[in-house]
Design a protein around this motif. Sequence first.
Motif, PDB file in Angstrom:
ATOM      1  N   PRO A 379      92.842 -14.555-118.678  1.00  0.00           N
ATOM      2  CA  PRO A 379      93.037 -14.819-117.239  1.00  0.00           C
ATOM      3  C   PRO A 379      93.093 -13.545-116.398  1.00  0.00           C
ATOM      4  O   PRO A 379      92.582 -13.516-115.267  1.00  0.00           O
ATOM      5  CB  PRO A 379      94.371 -15.577-117.194  1.00  0.00           C
ATOM      6  CG  PRO A 379      95.054 -15.249-118.478  1.00  0.00           C
ATOM      7  CD  PRO A 379      93.974 -15.044-119.478  1.00  0.00           C
ATOM      8  N   ILE A 380      93.683 -12.486-116.943  1.00  0.00           N
ATOM      9  CA  ILE A 380      93.763 -11.230-116.188  1.00  0.00           C
ATOM     10  C   ILE A 380      92.372 -10.630-116.021  1.00  0.00           C
ATOM     11  O   ILE A 380      91.998 -10.149-114.941  1.00  0.00           O
ATOM     12  CB  ILE A 380      94.711 -10.250-116.902  1.00  0.00           C
ATOM     13  CG1 ILE A 380      96.149 -10.780-116.833  1.00  0.00           C
ATOM     14  CG2 ILE A 380      94.628  -8.857-116.284  1.00  0.00           C
ATOM     15  CD1 ILE A 380      97.147  -9.931-117.565  1.00  0.00           C
ATOM     16  N   GLY A 381      91.565 -10.650-117.104  1.00  0.00           N
ATOM     17  CA  GLY A 381      90.206 -10.133-117.015  1.00  0.00           C
ATOM     18  C   GLY A 381      89.345 -10.932-116.049  1.00  0.00           C
ATOM     19  O   GLY A 381      88.532 -10.365-115.306  1.00  0.00           O
ATOM     20  N   LEU A 382      89.523 -12.258-116.039  1.00  0.00           N
ATOM     21  CA  LEU A 382      88.760 -13.097-115.115  1.00  0.00           C
ATOM     22  C   LEU A 382      89.088 -12.752-113.664  1.00  0.00           C
ATOM     23  O   LEU A 382      88.203 -12.624-112.821  1.00  0.00           O
ATOM     24  CB  LEU A 382      89.060 -14.576-115.380  1.00  0.00           C
ATOM     25  CG  LEU A 382      88.576 -15.151-116.717  1.00  0.00           C
ATOM     26  CD1 LEU A 382      89.015 -16.602-116.853  1.00  0.00           C
ATOM     27  CD2 LEU A 382      87.065 -15.052-116.832  1.00  0.00           C
ATOM     28  N   LEU A 383      90.376 -12.607-113.377  1.00  0.00           N
ATOM     29  CA  LEU A 383      90.788 -12.331-112.004  1.00  0.00           C
ATOM     30  C   LEU A 383      90.514 -10.889-111.592  1.00  0.00           C
ATOM     31  O   LEU A 383      90.536 -10.570-110.405  1.00  0.00           O
ATOM     32  CB  LEU A 383      92.275 -12.649-111.841  1.00  0.00           C
ATOM     33  CG  LEU A 383      92.645 -14.122-111.991  1.00  0.00           C
ATOM     34  CD1 LEU A 383      94.146 -14.309-111.975  1.00  0.00           C
ATOM     35  CD2 LEU A 383      91.996 -14.945-110.878  1.00  0.00           C
ATOM     36  N   ALA A 384      90.276 -10.000-112.570  1.00  0.00           N
ATOM     37  CA  ALA A 384      89.961  -8.606-112.256  1.00  0.00           C
ATOM     38  C   ALA A 384      88.474  -8.397-112.014  1.00  0.00           C
ATOM     39  O   ALA A 384      88.077  -7.329-111.519  1.00  0.00           O
ATOM     40  CB  ALA A 384      90.436  -7.698-113.379  1.00  0.00           C
ATOM     41  N   ALA A 385      87.631  -9.376-112.375  1.00  0.00           N
ATOM     42  CA  ALA A 385      86.186  -9.256-112.165  1.00  0.00           C
ATOM     43  C   ALA A 385      85.850  -9.616-110.719  1.00  0.00           C
ATOM     44  O   ALA A 385      86.209 -10.693-110.234  1.00  0.00           O
ATOM     45  CB  ALA A 385      85.434 -10.178-113.127  1.00  0.00           C
ATOM     46  N   ARG A 386      85.152  -8.740-110.021  1.00  0.00           N
ATOM     47  CA  ARG A 386      84.871  -8.946-108.597  1.00  0.00           C
ATOM     48  C   ARG A 386      83.983 -10.157-108.347  1.00  0.00           C
ATOM     49  O   ARG A 386      84.075 -10.781-107.287  1.00  0.00           O
ATOM     50  CB  ARG A 386      84.218  -7.693-108.018  1.00  0.00           C
ATOM     51  CG  ARG A 386      85.164  -6.508-107.894  1.00  0.00           C
ATOM     52  CD  ARG A 386      84.484  -5.339-107.197  1.00  0.00           C
ATOM     53  NE  ARG A 386      83.433  -4.772-108.034  1.00  0.00           N
ATOM     54  CZ  ARG A 386      83.625  -3.779-108.895  1.00  0.00           C
ATOM     55  NH1 ARG A 386      84.831  -3.251-109.022  1.00  0.00           N
ATOM     56  NH2 ARG A 386      82.633  -3.297-109.614  1.00  0.00           N
ATOM     57  N   LEU A 448      81.979  -9.372-117.405  1.00  0.00           N
ATOM     58  CA  LEU A 448      81.687 -10.387-116.396  1.00  0.00           C
ATOM     59  C   LEU A 448      80.947  -9.777-115.204  1.00  0.00           C
ATOM     60  O   LEU A 448      80.004 -10.374-114.663  1.00  0.00           O
ATOM     61  CB  LEU A 448      82.983 -11.047-115.925  1.00  0.00           C
ATOM     62  CG  LEU A 448      83.702 -11.924-116.966  1.00  0.00           C
ATOM     63  CD1 LEU A 448      85.066 -12.338-116.451  1.00  0.00           C
ATOM     64  CD2 LEU A 448      82.877 -13.157-117.317  1.00  0.00           C
ATOM     65  N   GLU A 449      81.363  -8.591-114.792  1.00  0.00           N
ATOM     66  CA  GLU A 449      80.731  -7.953-113.645  1.00  0.00           C
ATOM     67  C   GLU A 449      79.312  -7.479-113.961  1.00  0.00           C
ATOM     68  O   GLU A 449      78.492  -7.323-113.050  1.00  0.00           O
ATOM     69  CB  GLU A 449      81.578  -6.771-113.169  1.00  0.00           C
ATOM     70  CG  GLU A 449      82.883  -7.189-112.503  1.00  0.00           C
ATOM     71  CD  GLU A 449      83.680  -6.001-111.983  1.00  0.00           C
ATOM     72  OE1 GLU A 449      83.257  -4.854-112.252  1.00  0.00           O
ATOM     73  OE2 GLU A 449      84.698  -6.226-111.312  1.00  0.00           O
ATOM     74  N   GLU A 450      79.028  -7.234-115.238  1.00  0.00           N
ATOM     75  CA  GLU A 450      77.698  -6.761-115.626  1.00  0.00           C
ATOM     76  C   GLU A 450      76.700  -7.900-115.853  1.00  0.00           C
ATOM     77  O   GLU A 450      75.541  -7.649-116.172  1.00  0.00           O
ATOM     78  CB  GLU A 450      77.810  -5.929-116.908  1.00  0.00           C
ATOM     79  CG  GLU A 450      78.519  -4.589-116.689  1.00  0.00           C
ATOM     80  CD  GLU A 450      78.884  -3.907-117.988  1.00  0.00           C
ATOM     81  OE1 GLU A 450      78.523  -4.466-119.059  1.00  0.00           O
ATOM     82  OE2 GLU A 450      79.514  -2.852-117.952  1.00  0.00           O
TER      83      GLU A 450
END
Length: 550
Positions: A379-386, A448-450
């Motif tokens: 969840p933290i990684g998901l919310l950190a992806a722009r 996710l951002e890539e």
Amino acid sequence: MRRPSGTAIGVAVVYTVWLIASLWSVASLQLNLATFVDSIGNAVDFVSRIFPLDFPPFGEVVRMTAQTLAIVTCATALSVALSVPVSLAAARNTNRHGWLRWTMRAVIVVTRALPEIVLAIVFLRLFGLGPAAGILALAIHSVGMVGKMYADAIEDTPAGPRDALRAAGATWSQQITGGVVPQAMPAFIATALHRFDINLRASVLLGYVGVGGIGMELSLAMKTLHYRRGIALALLIVGLCIVIETISGAVRSAMLGAQSPRRAGWWSKLRHRVTSGWVDGGPVAVVAKPHPISPPWSAGRIRRAAYFGLTALILIASVWGAGIDVSRMADSISTLWTTLGLFVPPSTGGIGGELFAQLLVTVQIALAATFLGLVLAVPIGLLAARNVAPTPGIARFFRIVIVVVRGIPDLIFAIIFIVITGLGAPAGALALAVGAVGLLGKLIADSLEESDVRVQQAVSAAGATRPQVFVAATVRQCAPALAAHVFYQLDVNIRAATLLGVVGAGGIGFYLMNAARVLQFDVVTTIVLMVFAVVLAVEGVAMWVRRALS
């Protein structure tokens, strides 16, 4: 309907086994709600005992910080100096001798698998207490990562510039210094700065075996149950790690951002001068006296020269500040073979069964920590992806959370959980699980951002909702990378679980430290070989999974 391939079935089996083993480890270590409820009283008592914090005098803080940074700087610089020739010999495009290339690759694997604390024990035995043991331990262990990253960067360099120099009659060394190293320099700098951050965290643990700096003061405070001083030093370490990581990130951006365009233009001019031997359909004679080709002293070049000069001054100050006794080291070299002879042949010391049992506990700690860390990091990684977060502000906030967690050494988490839950494996697993949020959260967000936005736009144009776009386009593209991250984190956690056992966080690391304290160095060798075998096995599976998913 197409049937799944054997490779797909194999990957599914591997992850199924990992999931079952992880759940078994969580249950075996009793990482459940009841454990946390029982620890609430300890947590409250711990908080009441650490306030008010007892920070050392300002002058003492400056001294400890300077010594720690000096050790880390010298170690990182030495690792770079060692890694450059190793990486040149390990890269395919700079070494055609297969036997030497594989030998250097083996050196990289071995140095990466050897825990820095074991190397510190060897060098402390050889040189005695002092910074030299810590510098050498961190430097040699760092070759495992720095050498691999440098070799990969060298292999990724385009062949054009080197071919151009070869065509002009350059020697092998001139081809390397003029056609390979300049292209790989951005990766060299980024890797060195990243390794500096890692070595700063590792230096804290080395304080527990007698290496100077903040880590040693922290170990003394915690061993004497002086929690107010210990937590104050821990906060000092956390702040230092976050500041250094922020500064190194800014330096990477400033130095590397300024280098790329200039380097590309210079090499295109060089290639044109060397290879364009035809004018108006006829050959042009090569000038006998080559003219030196050098970029002008622009603002960018002056800035890079200033960075280089500042780096040299910092290194000189670090060598002086570390207080290395060169004469003492030279005198101790004569006892090197005697010291190494204490570690062979390996022996179990009569506790072979217990060592294997504790090795299993170490693996359980790593499995449980990876699973719980993944649960926290997703969840933290998901919310950190722009491209996934609801708003840019939320993405920035969780990026800050990731940076803060990454800035806290696992040792600090382990100390806190040991005080709350008591000595043993649960404290180690919880410490590594929280620490995994920093690495896994960043890897997930970056992956996710890539992802290709065109795929997401196509799915959205077909009428899909935002959750449907996320599942069908974003996650589907990132699934192979996310799956590979799991085994990378498991690999990291097995090494870390061994080290945290040194401070009482369970596993075979506790026996490693005890064997060193009672001078059973043959048992130390046995423990290192056992951990090495497990790490190689996990790394082999991880490599196969990455190839299968690519």
